[in-house]
Design a protein around this motif. Structure first.
Motif, short mmCIF file in Angstrom:
data_model
loop_
_atom_site.label_atom_id
_atom_site.label_comp_id
_atom_site.label_asym_id
_atom_site.label_seq_id
_atom_site.Cartn_x
_atom_site.Cartn_y
_atom_site.Cartn_z
N VAL A 1 -26.65 -23.86 -54.61
CA VAL A 1 -25.46 -24.64 -54.24
C VAL A 1 -25.26 -25.85 -55.14
O VAL A 1 -24.30 -26.59 -54.97
CB VAL A 1 -25.52 -25.08 -52.76
CG1 VAL A 1 -25.46 -23.87 -51.84
CG2 VAL A 1 -26.75 -25.91 -52.47
N ASN A 2 -26.18 -26.05 -56.08
CA ASN A 2 -26.07 -27.19 -56.99
C ASN A 2 -26.87 -26.88 -58.25
O ASN A 2 -27.94 -26.26 -58.17
CB ASN A 2 -26.62 -28.45 -56.34
CG ASN A 2 -26.19 -29.71 -57.06
OD1 ASN A 2 -25.07 -30.15 -56.90
ND2 ASN A 2 -27.09 -30.28 -57.85
N ARG A 3 -26.36 -27.30 -59.39
CA ARG A 3 -27.04 -27.12 -60.67
C ARG A 3 -27.02 -28.44 -61.42
O ARG A 3 -26.07 -29.21 -61.29
CB ARG A 3 -26.31 -26.09 -61.53
CG ARG A 3 -26.23 -24.72 -60.92
CD ARG A 3 -25.27 -23.83 -61.75
NE ARG A 3 -25.20 -22.52 -61.18
CZ ARG A 3 -26.10 -21.56 -61.38
NH1 ARG A 3 -27.12 -21.79 -62.16
NH2 ARG A 3 -25.98 -20.39 -60.81
N PRO A 4 -28.02 -28.68 -62.27
CA PRO A 4 -27.98 -29.89 -63.10
C PRO A 4 -26.90 -29.76 -64.17
O PRO A 4 -26.47 -28.65 -64.49
CB PRO A 4 -29.38 -29.94 -63.71
CG PRO A 4 -29.91 -28.57 -63.62
CD PRO A 4 -29.24 -27.91 -62.46
N LYS A 5 -26.50 -30.88 -64.73
CA LYS A 5 -25.49 -30.85 -65.80
C LYS A 5 -25.99 -30.04 -66.99
O LYS A 5 -25.26 -29.27 -67.58
CB LYS A 5 -25.16 -32.28 -66.23
CG LYS A 5 -24.39 -33.06 -65.20
CD LYS A 5 -24.19 -34.51 -65.64
CE LYS A 5 -23.67 -35.36 -64.51
NZ LYS A 5 -24.70 -35.72 -63.53
N GLN A 6 -27.26 -30.23 -67.35
CA GLN A 6 -27.88 -29.49 -68.44
C GLN A 6 -28.89 -28.52 -67.84
O GLN A 6 -29.92 -28.95 -67.34
CB GLN A 6 -28.58 -30.44 -69.42
CG GLN A 6 -29.25 -29.77 -70.59
CD GLN A 6 -28.26 -29.10 -71.53
OE1 GLN A 6 -27.18 -29.63 -71.79
NE2 GLN A 6 -28.61 -27.94 -72.02
N GLU A 7 -28.58 -27.23 -67.86
CA GLU A 7 -29.46 -26.24 -67.24
C GLU A 7 -30.70 -25.97 -68.08
O GLU A 7 -30.67 -26.11 -69.31
CB GLU A 7 -28.71 -24.93 -67.01
CG GLU A 7 -27.62 -25.09 -65.99
CD GLU A 7 -27.56 -23.95 -65.02
OE1 GLU A 7 -28.62 -23.42 -64.63
OE2 GLU A 7 -26.45 -23.59 -64.65
N ALA A 8 -31.76 -25.56 -67.41
CA ALA A 8 -33.00 -25.18 -68.09
C ALA A 8 -32.76 -23.93 -68.92
O ALA A 8 -31.90 -23.12 -68.60
CB ALA A 8 -34.09 -24.92 -67.06
N GLU A 9 -33.52 -23.79 -70.00
CA GLU A 9 -33.44 -22.58 -70.81
C GLU A 9 -34.82 -21.98 -70.94
O GLU A 9 -35.82 -22.68 -71.02
CB GLU A 9 -32.87 -22.90 -72.19
CG GLU A 9 -31.41 -23.32 -72.12
CD GLU A 9 -30.76 -23.38 -73.49
OE1 GLU A 9 -31.27 -22.74 -74.44
OE2 GLU A 9 -29.74 -24.06 -73.60
N PHE A 10 -34.86 -20.66 -70.94
CA PHE A 10 -36.11 -19.93 -71.05
C PHE A 10 -36.03 -18.96 -72.22
O PHE A 10 -34.96 -18.53 -72.62
CB PHE A 10 -36.37 -19.13 -69.76
CG PHE A 10 -36.64 -19.99 -68.57
CD1 PHE A 10 -37.94 -20.35 -68.25
CD2 PHE A 10 -35.62 -20.45 -67.78
CE1 PHE A 10 -38.20 -21.15 -67.16
CE2 PHE A 10 -35.86 -21.26 -66.68
CZ PHE A 10 -37.16 -21.61 -66.38
#
Length: 135
Positions: free
Chosen positions: A100-109
């Motif tokens: 329901v919420n994500r950070p402005k800069q998403e994690a990358e894998f």
């Protein structure tokens, strides 16, 4: 990169109205609803932090949405998910879970390949270091 995890993961992010509808569905089925947050969305990270206690015996989604708003205020730059837990005999498991919420800069894998004995290959998902803005 958009992390895909839980129900609705390949759909556009849910609006608050849609989230309210899903929470109300959980409550109508008698499921306990809880809110969790993390800054580590790795697929094997099952230990997210709980926001308060699971909400049992609610009748209206408004109580969950108030807690979600407060969680977003405090952890707005984290991943936040809602889960519906069915405690009925035979299930005793999470029935629904969605972001329901994500950070402005998403994690990358990235996927790391490793060749091991017997010509077998192992793959591991490794979180890439955060890209820093150039100065």
């Amino acid at each position: 990169m958009k992390i895909t995890q839980g129900c609705f993961s390949f759909l556009p992010d849910l609006t608050d109205e849609q989230i309210t509808g899903q929470v109300q569905y959980c409550l109508a089925n008698g499921w306990a609803v809880n809110i969790e947050f993390t800054d580590d969305p790795h697929p094997r990270n099952t230990y997210w932090e709980m926001w308060g206690l699971p909400m049992f015996d609610l009748q209206d989604a408004a109580g969950v949405m108030m807690e979600l708003a407060e969680c977003r205020r405090v952890y707005g730059d984290s991943y936040i998910r809602i889960s519906g837990f069915d405690a009925s005999h035979g299930w005793e498991s999470v029935r629904i879970s969605f972001l329901v919420n994500r950070p402005k800069q998403e994690a990358e894998f990235e996927l790391v390949r490793q060749e091991v004995a017997g010509r077998a290959i192992r793959y591991t998902a490794v979180r890439k270091p955060a890209a820093h803005a150039s100065q």
